[in-house]
Design an enzyme around this catalytic site. Structure first.
Site, PDB file in Angstrom:
ATOM      1  N   GLU A   1      -5.549  -5.163  10.572  1.00 54.79           N
ATOM      2  CA  GLU A   1      -4.447  -4.084  10.908  1.00 54.79           C
ATOM      3  C   GLU A   1      -4.734  -3.245  12.193  1.00 54.79           C
ATOM      4  OE1 GLU A   1      -2.469  -3.012   7.070  1.00 54.79           O
ATOM      5  OE2 GLU A   1      -4.261  -1.628   7.109  1.00 54.79           O
TER       6      GLU A   1
ATOM      7  N   LYS B   1       0.112   4.176  -0.295  1.00 51.89           N
ATOM      8  CA  LYS B   1      -0.607   5.258   0.526  1.00 51.89           C
ATOM      9  C   LYS B   1      -0.256   6.526  -0.677  1.00 51.89           C
ATOM     10  CE  LYS B   1       0.537   3.536   4.959  1.00 51.89           C
ATOM     11  NZ  LYS B   1       0.197   3.633   6.365  1.00 51.89           N
TER      12      LYS B   1
ATOM     13  N   SER C   1       3.633  -2.237  10.473  1.00 57.74           N
ATOM     14  CA  SER C   1       4.903  -2.257  10.389  1.00 57.74           C
ATOM     15  C   SER C   1       5.436  -3.533  10.058  1.00 57.74           C
ATOM     16  CB  SER C   1       5.249  -1.981  11.900  1.00 57.74           C
ATOM     17  OG  SER C   1       4.758  -0.748  12.368  1.00 57.74           O
TER      18      SER C   1
ATOM     19  N   GLU D   1      -6.616   4.506   7.834  1.00 58.00           N
ATOM     20  CA  GLU D   1      -6.396   5.768   7.801  1.00 58.00           C
ATOM     21  C   GLU D   1      -7.905   6.609   7.054  1.00 58.00           C
ATOM     22  OE1 GLU D   1      -2.879   5.398   5.672  1.00 58.00           O
ATOM     23  OE2 GLU D   1      -1.986   4.662   7.481  1.00 58.00           O
TER      24      GLU D   1
ATOM     25  N   ASN E   1       0.714  -1.293  -0.046  1.00 58.99           N
ATOM     26  CA  ASN E   1      -0.118  -0.067   0.105  1.00 58.99           C
ATOM     27  C   ASN E   1       0.958   1.132  -0.040  1.00 58.99           C
ATOM     28  OD1 ASN E   1      -1.878   2.109   0.537  1.00 58.99           O
ATOM     29  ND2 ASN E   1      -2.266   1.268   2.635  1.00 58.99           N
TER      30      ASN E   1
ATOM     31  N   HIS F   1      -9.469   0.975   4.965  1.00 55.25           N
ATOM     32  CA  HIS F   1      -8.329   0.953   5.628  1.00 55.25           C
ATOM     33  C   HIS F   1      -8.377   2.074   6.776  1.00 55.25           C
ATOM     34  CE1 HIS F   1      -4.103   2.524   6.414  1.00 55.25           C
ATOM     35  NE2 HIS F   1      -3.727   1.180   5.510  1.00 55.25           N
TER      36      HIS F   1
ATOM     37  N   GLY G   1       2.407   2.073  10.926  1.00 60.99           N
ATOM     38  CA  GLY G   1       3.144   3.204  10.594  1.00 60.99           C
ATOM     39  C   GLY G   1       3.954   3.763  11.782  1.00 60.99           C
TER      40      GLY G   1
HETATM   41  C1  PEP Z   1      -0.638   0.066   6.023  1.00 60.87           C
HETATM   42  O1  PEP Z   1      -0.495   1.047   5.280  1.00 60.87           O
HETATM   43  O2  PEP Z   1      -1.707  -0.789   5.565  1.00 60.87           O
HETATM   44  C2  PEP Z   1       0.339  -0.464   6.794  1.00 60.87           C
HETATM   45  C3  PEP Z   1       0.307  -1.598   7.385  1.00 60.87           C
HETATM   46  O3  PEP Z   1       1.412   0.504   6.883  1.00 60.87           O
HETATM   47  P1  PEP Z   1       2.855  -0.137   7.713  1.00 60.87           P
HETATM   48  O4  PEP Z   1       3.376  -1.257   7.190  1.00 60.87           O
HETATM   49  O5  PEP Z   1       3.821   1.228   7.484  1.00 60.87           O
HETATM   50  O6  PEP Z   1       2.698  -0.051   9.173  1.00 60.87           O
END
Ligand code: PEP
Length: 252
Positions: free
Chosen positions: A167, A11, A213, A97, A9, A95, A173
């Protein structure tokens, strides 16, 4: 046997030149890890150039969001048909976000999920608890509410097309990764919810990804859990070496 899916992703990162470079970097070596399925999800405006690069390779293309209506007066939105036309096979929906920064509800995610499935896109439906929800022992309740709300009315004959991504919001992040045991516990709960609502066979065929992460150094332990069927990767997907390193963990 569920094939692992490693999804990047990107983003709101990468201009056109950076997206092309990154896609080339992934495609160049993706074939070396043929035991896993690959996916990259660039920003909308870079779907077309990346589509040209991944066409005919083991790397699939996905979008990061869509709207549930087919067309019309919905300024700024994209339909499932537009994403398919751009070469997408997958779309990330709900997601964290989008849920927490842009106010997307389970009901909105549900409409999008049903529209994606009807159009022939594979939805990656994200669920996950906030830190205070985990700390107050609410994780299972939150996951169940998001599962019920986001996947309402998905018919039995379509559920195996859905990918679920767990998630935990506190791990996205932040560099804080859920332990393999914490992640596996929620993945097993999600598989149990699928069994209750559908049946054992369907539940066993749905892929449940972990996101939060993930990087090469923690991928192997996470991806060796019985109910973790791949990773949704943010930060580490912006570097081909890190992204490919995650896939190496998955195929061993
Ligand atoms: C994501 O964007 O879904 C995500 C898990 O980001 P990160 O791997 O940076 O934590």
């Amino acid at each position: 046997m569920r094939r692992k899916l490693i999804a990047g992703n990107w983003k709101m990162n990468t201009d056109r030149a950076a997206a092309i470079k990154l896609a080339r970097g992934v495609v160049g070596r993706a074939g070396m890890h043929s035991a896993v399925d690959w996916l990259v999800c660039p920003p909308f405006v870079n779907l077309f150039p990346v589509s040209e690069i991944v066409k005919g390779t083991p790397v699939a293309l996905g979008a990061q969001n869509m709207y549930h209506e087919a067309n019309g007066a919905f300024t700024g939105e994209m339909s499932a048909a537009m994403l398919l036309d751009a070469g997408c096979k997958y779309v990330i929906l709900g997601h964290s976000e989008r849920r927490h920064i842009l106010g997307e509800s389970d009901a909105a995610v549900n409409k999008k999920t049903l529209a994606a499935l009807a159009a022939g896109l594979i939805p990656i439906v994200c669920v996950g608890e906030l830190l205070d929800e985990r700390e107050s022992g609410q994780t299972a309740v939150v996951i169940r509410r998001q599962f019920d709300g986001s996947l309402a009315n998905v018919p039995a004959e379509r559920i195996e097309k859905v990918v679920i991504a767990y998630e935990p919001v506190w791990a996205i992040g932040t560099g804080k990764v859920a332990t393999p045991e914490q992640a596996e516990e929620v993945h097993a709960e999600l598989r149990g919810l699928l069994k209750q609502r559908y049946n054992e066979k369907s539940a066993n065929n749905v892929r449940i990804l972990y996101g939060g992460s993930v990087k090469p150094s923690n991928a192997r332990d996470l991806l060796s859990q019985p109910n973790i069927d791949g990773a949704l990767v943010g930060g580490a997907s912006l570097n081909p070496d890190d992204f490919l390193g995650i896939a190496a963990g998955a195929s061993n």
